[in-house]
Design an enzyme around this catalytic site. Structure first.
Site, PDB file in Angstrom:
ATOM      1  N   ILE A   1       0.848  -1.198   0.000  1.00  0.00           N
ATOM      2  CA  ILE A   1       0.000   0.000   0.000  1.00  0.00           C
ATOM      3  C   ILE A   1       0.882   1.247   0.000  1.00  0.00           C
ATOM      4  O   ILE A   1       1.663   1.433   0.931  1.00  0.00           O
ATOM      5  CB  ILE A   1      -0.887   0.038   1.273  1.00  0.00           C
ATOM      6  CG1 ILE A   1      -1.612  -1.303   1.479  1.00  0.00           C
ATOM      7  CG2 ILE A   1      -1.885   1.176   1.183  1.00  0.00           C
ATOM      8  CD1 ILE A   1      -2.417  -1.358   2.775  1.00  0.00           C
TER       9      ILE A   1
ATOM     10  N   LYS B   1       4.343   0.763  13.441  1.00  0.00           N
ATOM     11  CA  LYS B   1       3.813   1.325  12.200  1.00  0.00           C
ATOM     12  C   LYS B   1       2.914   2.526  12.456  1.00  0.00           C
ATOM     13  O   LYS B   1       2.977   3.513  11.733  1.00  0.00           O
ATOM     14  CB  LYS B   1       3.077   0.238  11.425  1.00  0.00           C
ATOM     15  CG  LYS B   1       4.052  -0.838  10.916  1.00  0.00           C
ATOM     16  CD  LYS B   1       3.314  -2.043  10.390  1.00  0.00           C
ATOM     17  CE  LYS B   1       4.267  -3.135   9.917  1.00  0.00           C
ATOM     18  NZ  LYS B   1       3.563  -4.423   9.756  1.00  0.00           N
TER      19      LYS B   1
END
Lengths: 433, 433
Positions: free
Chosen positions: A137, A206
C-alpha cells in the site's frame, strides 16, 4: 548530468533479491521515466558463495560495507538487511557521505527515525521508507503527496497481517485464540515467537510512523498506548458481532486541535465501516482528511514483491529528486511540537462485558455508578448464566473520557453485585474525523 | 531555470475555485517541493463581474481563451470547464503551443483521450487527468507509478457515487428504486436527468479510462458492454443477500493473456469482498496485480476539495517533470493492440431468478437445458409463490461462457415450465486475478 545512477544494496535476502529483479526487469521503463539508467553497483551480503535466485555479475557482491558506504560513485544506498544497530550505523555513515537512503526497516524507523531524518535533512539527502508500513500500500507517499494540501485528523490502520489473520479465523469460524495461533504458525503466517505481533508491538511501530508523518509531529514508540490480542475470547467476538461490530487490532492516531493520541488495541468497529471488511492477512489504512474526507487504502501488508515494489518506487523518487536538484526537500521534519492528550481528553465509546449477580437491584447499582462518572449507555444485552444465578451483561457506552471510564472499571470490582469484569474494548469508527 | 511557473485556468466553477484556493493556501509548500513558485496567471471565465469565493487579482480573469492559450509565458493549462467540444479544441490548441495540460474532464478523456494523448506525446507535453476518475482516490497515479513494475490483470470499480447511493439505500432499507432515486434527487446526490448515472454511462467512461491505463491498450467507450441499474428490484437484492452477495454497479476490466473484456453492470459480489462494504456515495477501485496481489483504494468520488486536490497533485507532477526535463515521458501511449474477448471467451458466474410452474418435471427440464450448454449450478434456492402454483427459483451458476449462458437464457423462455425469466446478474469477485 551523468548517464547512470549508481545504487548500493545493503542486504540480499528476500526483499533485496526482489529489488534487484525488478530493477533488472524494468531497465527500459526506468530509464524512460528518469532520463538515465539505474545501475546496482554493489550488494552487501554475508556469504559470497551462496547461490542466488537472480543474475549477479562477478564483483557485484561484497562482504565489506565500506565498499558501498565510501564509494563516491554510489548515489543511493538501499537498506534491506533489517535489524537495528548495524543498519542504523550504516545509514548514518551513508548520510554523512551525502548518499540518499531508502529503507524498508520499520523497527529502525520507529525507534531512531527522527534522529536519522534530522541527519538526512542536515545533509540535504533523501531518506524514504515506504516499505516500512504495509508494503503493498503506497500509504506514506499518499500522506506526503496526495494529501499534501489537506489536514489529516484521524488515521486507523490494520497494519499487522498475523493478528488480522488470527482475529478473522476466530471471528468467522468461532475458534479460540491458541488453536488459531498454532495453525498460523504451522502455515508460516505467524513466527515461532509471535510476541511482537500478538502483543501489538509491530502495529505500534507502524502507527507511530504513520502518526509522525500524518500529523507532522515526532511520535515514538513510547507514545503509543499498546494492548495486544492475547486476551480476546470467542465470547467477545460473538457478542460484538450480535451488537453490530467486528473485532480488529487497530492502530489509532487521532488529532484534535493541536493535541494527539496514539494507540494500538483490539477494538470493535461497526460492520459497515470500511475496516470491518479487511480480512485474513490483509492490511488497510483508513485516513480522514478535512478536504478529502474518508479514504482507505487496502492491500498486502508484506511479501517479497509488494515490499520490493515499494522500495523501487522510493528509489525512483530519490532519482527524480536528484535530477530536479531538490533532494532533502521532501524529508519531512516534524513541524509541530509533540502534545499528547491526557486521559481526560481522550474520548471513546467502550464495549464492556461483566458477570453480575442476577438479583434485584443489580442494574440500578451499575447505573448509579455509571451516572456518577458521566457514563451513559447506548446498547445493553443481558443473558442469564448458570441457571439464572448469574447474568452476563454486555454494555456499549456513549462517548466517555478514558479517565472516567477507567475509574468506573476499577470501581466495578468493588461493587457487591459484580462478580467479574470479563472484558473491555474500545468501540471505534462510528464518529468520523 | 525560471523562478516561477505560470498556470492558466480554463473554467472557474466549483473545482476551479478549489484549485486556486489550494494553490494560494500552499504557496510555501509548493515552492519548497518544486524549487520554484507557482503563479496562476490567467483564468478563463464566462462572466467577469460575478462575485467569487476566493481572492482574485485585477486583470487575472479573462473571457478570451487566446489570452491563455497563446501566452508564451504560460507553462501549464488546467482545464476544469467541462463539456466536450470547446474543452477539446482548447486543449489541442494548448498542446500545439507546447503547453502542458491537466484536465478533470472524464467525458472528454473517455471519448477523445487517445487522440489528445497522441498529440501530447508528439509535442513532448504532459497531459494528466487524475481528477477524471474518482477525485478523492489517487488511482491513475497508482496505476502508472506505484504499480509501474507490475502486471495488472483485473480491475473492478465502484466509480459512480449516485448509483452506489441508490443501491445502498435499496439494499439496507429494503426500498424500491424509484423512491430512492427521487430522494437522491431531492438531496442533490442525483441530477434532474439521472440517465448518464443510472444507465451506467458515467461508470463506463471511467472504466474505459482505467482499462486503457491499466492494460496499456486503447479502450474507448464503445468497447464497454454497459447495463444500468434501472431494472434492479428489491427482490433481487434480498435473494442476493440470502445467498451471500451484495449488489453493486461494478465496472469490470479483465485481462487474460493479451485479450481483454470491459463492462459495466449491476453485479453481485460476495459479502466478504472488499467492494461489498463500499457504501453510500463512496467510490472504490479494486486492482489485482501479479506482483502486488489484491489492492483497493477507497474514497470520495467527487466533491470540490477532493477533485481540486487531485488537479493540484497533477499540476505538481507536471512542474516536477518540467524541471526534470522529462515532460511527455509519462504520457502513456497504449503499448498493445486492442484485442477484445469474444463472448465465448468471457467467463463468469451468474445469478438467475425465474418463475416456473410448480409441477413435477420442472427441475429436470431446467437442468437438462443447463447440461446441454455446460452450465453447472453452485447454489439453488426455491420458494413457493401464489399458493404453490408457481415456484420462484434462484440459481447461481459455476463459471460459464457469456455465449453459452445467453443461449440458455433465450431457450429458457421457450421451455414449457418457465413462466418468466425475472432477472439475471453477473456474480463477480470470487475468483481473483
Amino acid at each position: 548530468m551523468r548517464k547512470e545512477m549508481n545504487v548500493g544494496l545493503l542486504g540480499f535476502g528476500t526483499v533485496g533479491t526482489g529489488v534487484l529483479q525488478i530493477i533488472q526487469d524494468h531497465q527500459d521503463k526506468l530509464a524512460h521515466q528518469l532520463g538515465c539508467a539505474v545501475n546496482v553497483k554493489k550488494i552487501l551480503v554475508s556469504n559470497l558463495e551462496k547461490k542466488r535466485d537472480v543474475n549477479v555479475e562477478s564483483g557485484q557482491l561484497t562482504v565489506d560495507p565500506q565498499e558501498i558506504l565510501d564509494d563516491p560513485d554510489i548515489d543511493v544506498v538501499v537498506e534491506v538487511m533489517g535489524g537495528i544497530d548495524d543498519a542504523k550505523s550504516y545509514i548514518r555513515h551513508a548520510l554523512e557521505n551525502r548518499k540518499h537512503v531508502v529503507t524498508a526497516n520499520k523497527d529502525l524507523m520507529a525507534v531512531h527515525g527522527s534522529e536519522l531524518l534530522e541527519l538526512a535533512d542536515k545533509q540535504d539527502c533523501d531518506l524514504f521508507y515506504e516499505a516500512s508500513v504495509a508494503g503493498g500500500i503506497p500509504i506514506l507517499r499518499t500522506l506526503v503527496e496526495g494529501l499534501a494540501s489537506d489536514r489529516i485528523t484521524k488515521m486507523m490502520g490494520i497494519v499487522n497481517g498475523t493478528t488480522n489473520y488470527i482475529l478473522t479465523k476466530m471471528s468467522k469460524e468461532g475458534r479460540v485464540y491458541n488453536e488459531v495461533l498454532k495453525e498460523a504458525q504451522a502455515l508460516g503466517y505467524a513466527e515461532a515467537d509471535p510476541t511482537a505481533d500478538v502483543e501489538g508491538l509491530d502495529a505500534a511501530r507502524k502507527i507511530s510512523i504513520l502518526g509522525t508523518l500524518g500529523f507532522s509531529m515526532n511520535l515514538n514508540l513510547d507514545d503509543v498506548d499498546v494492548k495486544g490480542i492475547t486476551d480476546v475470547t470467542s465470547e467477545d467476538l460473538s457478542y460484538g458481532d450480535q451488537l453490530g461490530y467486528t473485532m480488529k487490532l487497530v492502530g489509532i492516531a487521532n488529532r484534535c486541535e493541536d493535541k494527539v493520541e496514539v494507540s494500538v488495541q483490539p477494538a470493535l468497529v461497526p460492520h459497515d465501516h470500511p475496516l470491518a471488511g479487511v480480512d485474513d492477512e490483509y492490511n488497510a489504512v483508513y485516513v480522514y482528511g478535512e478536504a478529502v474526507g474518508e479514504t482507505m487504502f487496502y492491500g498486502a501488508g508484506a511479501g517479497q514483491l509488494p515490499t520490493a515494489t515499494a522500495v523501487v518506487s522510493d528509489l525512483v523518487e530519490v532519482l527524480k529528486n536528484k535530477r530536479l536538484g531538490v533532494n532533502g526537500n521532501s524529508v519531512v521534519i516534524p513541524q509541530f511540537d509533540k502534545k499528547l492528550k491526557k486521559d481526560e481528553e481522550i474520548f471513546s465509546k467502550y464495549f464492556l462485558r461483566i458477570h453480575a449477580k442476577d438479583v434485584p437491584g443489580t442494574f440500578s447499582a451499575l447505573t448509579s455508578l455509571f451516572d456518577e462518572y458521566g457514563v451513559s449507555l447506548e446498547k445493553i444485552l443481558q443473558v442469564p448464566l448458570n441457571d439464572g444465578k448469574l447474568a452476563e451483561i454486555i454494555l456499549v457506552t456513549h462517548g466517555v473520557s478514558k479517565k472516567n471510564y477507567e475509574t468506573v472499571l476499577e470501581k466495578l470490582n468493588d461493587t457487591d453485585v459484580v462478580v467479574e469484569v470479563k472484558s473491555s474494548y474500545r468501540v471505534e469508527g462510528e464518529i468520523k474525523k
